[in-house]
Write an enzyme that holds these catalytic residues in place. Structure first.
Site, PDB file in Angstrom:
ATOM      1  N   ALA A  56       4.098   7.578  -2.965  1.00 49.70           N
ATOM      2  CA  ALA A  56       5.254   7.098  -2.606  1.00 49.70           C
ATOM      3  C   ALA A  56       6.227   6.385  -3.308  1.00 49.70           C
ATOM      4  O   ALA A  56       7.441   6.385  -3.321  1.00 49.70           O
ATOM      5  CB  ALA A  56       5.023   5.992  -1.227  1.00 49.70           C
ATOM      6  N   CYS A  57       5.412   5.796  -4.528  1.00 46.79           N
ATOM      7  CA  CYS A  57       6.185   4.886  -5.301  1.00 46.79           C
ATOM      8  C   CYS A  57       6.856   5.483  -6.480  1.00 46.79           C
ATOM      9  O   CYS A  57       6.112   6.252  -7.076  1.00 46.79           O
ATOM     10  CB  CYS A  57       5.102   3.940  -5.840  1.00 46.79           C
ATOM     11  SG  CYS A  57       5.778   2.750  -7.244  1.00 46.79           S
ATOM     12  N   PRO A  58       7.947   5.584  -6.545  1.00 44.33           N
ATOM     13  CA  PRO A  58       8.669   6.338  -7.723  1.00 44.33           C
ATOM     14  C   PRO A  58       8.343   5.600  -9.139  1.00 44.33           C
ATOM     15  O   PRO A  58       8.077   6.569 -10.040  1.00 44.33           O
ATOM     16  CB  PRO A  58      10.191   5.812  -7.533  1.00 44.33           C
ATOM     17  CG  PRO A  58      10.242   4.590  -6.632  1.00 44.33           C
ATOM     18  CD  PRO A  58       9.108   4.418  -5.902  1.00 44.33           C
TER      19      PRO A  58
END
Length: 321
Positions: A56-58
């Site tokens: 989920a984390c960019p």
């Protein structure tokens, strides 16, 4: 699942970082800043290092993309946490059995915070991802994504086949331009969406969302008729921008109130650049998981979305070429 007032406070403390008195967001600096390098404490050895990430984390996805671009899959293992950031932070798959989440095979940790505290028991900063772990010295090498991707770009070149060693996303002749673009893109776009979404006042929100769209307008002009941002080749500037733009329509447009324009309808050049990277380069497509992305933001940020309802749209998550 109902959400209590205490849940909101606990998750606000985790997800909102720190707000200044004027309501603007202040992002904490990262703590572990060592490098993998020949002759150093952390030598470039195959199988020695492990990467903890959230899909989920960019910031974590930056590292995943470059790991795959450089063919480092057999050099650096990966463990994916659940996207549901709870009161104890990022959980591993045996704590939260979300599809695609995995247990920690190295330390048997239950949450990412356990990895940090194993490396530094007195650690008191944010328990963020990515985390690059050294299995030999049993400590964290680095938790700053911009530095991790630089390491991945060059540290293992002597051990890689030529087709991967020759890939250079930070080439010497373009470094000054890459650094310049990275700087304003980071402050106004990569972090600009967060500063807009987590703003505590109307003034702080507008002070971030207006520069965000000014920069998107600038990027649109830069990408007209071009496949890449700089030098007619793939560079880390493309990687760093991609991870924000791929999340823009599914998450930032609605959840973070970045709704002046979306990408698919408002920025044809950026939209084409995005789709070419996604559909033509497996390193970008393979590391993108829209379920993890949407569930993380809409489920975890209860101070913004207390019902934890995850929107069905947009449909599709990304348009075909």
């Amino acid at each position: 699942m109902s959400v209590t007032a205490k849940d909101v406070q606990d998750l606000t403390d985790i997800s909102r970082f720190k707000l200044e008195p004027d309501g603007s967001l202040k992002r904490a600096t990262t703590t572990f800043r060592s490098f993998i390098e020949k002759g150093g404490q952390f030598a470039p050895e195959k199988g020695r290092y492990h990467l903890y990430v959230s899909l989920a984390c960019p910031w974590a996805t930056r590292a995943l993309i470059v790991r795959q671009l450089k063919g480092l899959q057999e050099f650096i293992g990966v463990t994916v946490v659940s996207p549901r950031l709870g009161k104890d932070g990022w959980p591993f798959g045996d704590v939260d059995k979300f599809p695609g989440a995995e247990p920690d095979p190295i330390l048997g940790a239950k949450h990412i915070k356990d990895v940090y505290l194993r490396a530094l028991p007195e650690y008191a900063n944010r328990f963020s991802v990515p985390v690059l772990w050294d299995k030999k010295l049993e400590t964290i090498v680095n938790n700053e994504s911009s530095e991790i991707i630089r390491m991945f770009n060059s540290a293992f070149n002597d051990q890689l086949p030529e087709n991967f060693a020759s890939i250079d996303i930070y080439p010497e002749p373009l470094r000054a331009e890459i650094d310049e673009v990275n700087d304003w893109v980071y402050h106004t776009v990569n972090d600009g969406v967060y500063k807009s979404g987590f703003a505590g006042t109307q003034a702080a929100y507008e002070a971030s969302v207006i520069p965000l769209f000014d920069s998107l307008d600038r990027l649109e002009k830069m990408l007209e008729g071009k496949a890449y941002l700089i030098g007619n080749q793939l560079t880390e500037a493309d990687v760093r921008l991609f991870v924000t733009i791929i999340r823009f329509d599914p998450v930032y447009f609605g959840h973070f109130k970045c709704n002046v324009r979306n990408i698919r309808d408002g920025y044809p050049a950026i939209h084409l650049w995005l789709r070419k990277l996604y559909w033509n380069n497996p390193a970008f497509k393979d590391t993108c998981n829209f379920d993890h992305i949407k569930v993380h933001y809409y489920w975890s940020h209860v101070n913004i979305n207390p019902t934890r309802i995850v929107p069905v749209g947009p449909v599709p998550n990304i348009h075909p070429l």
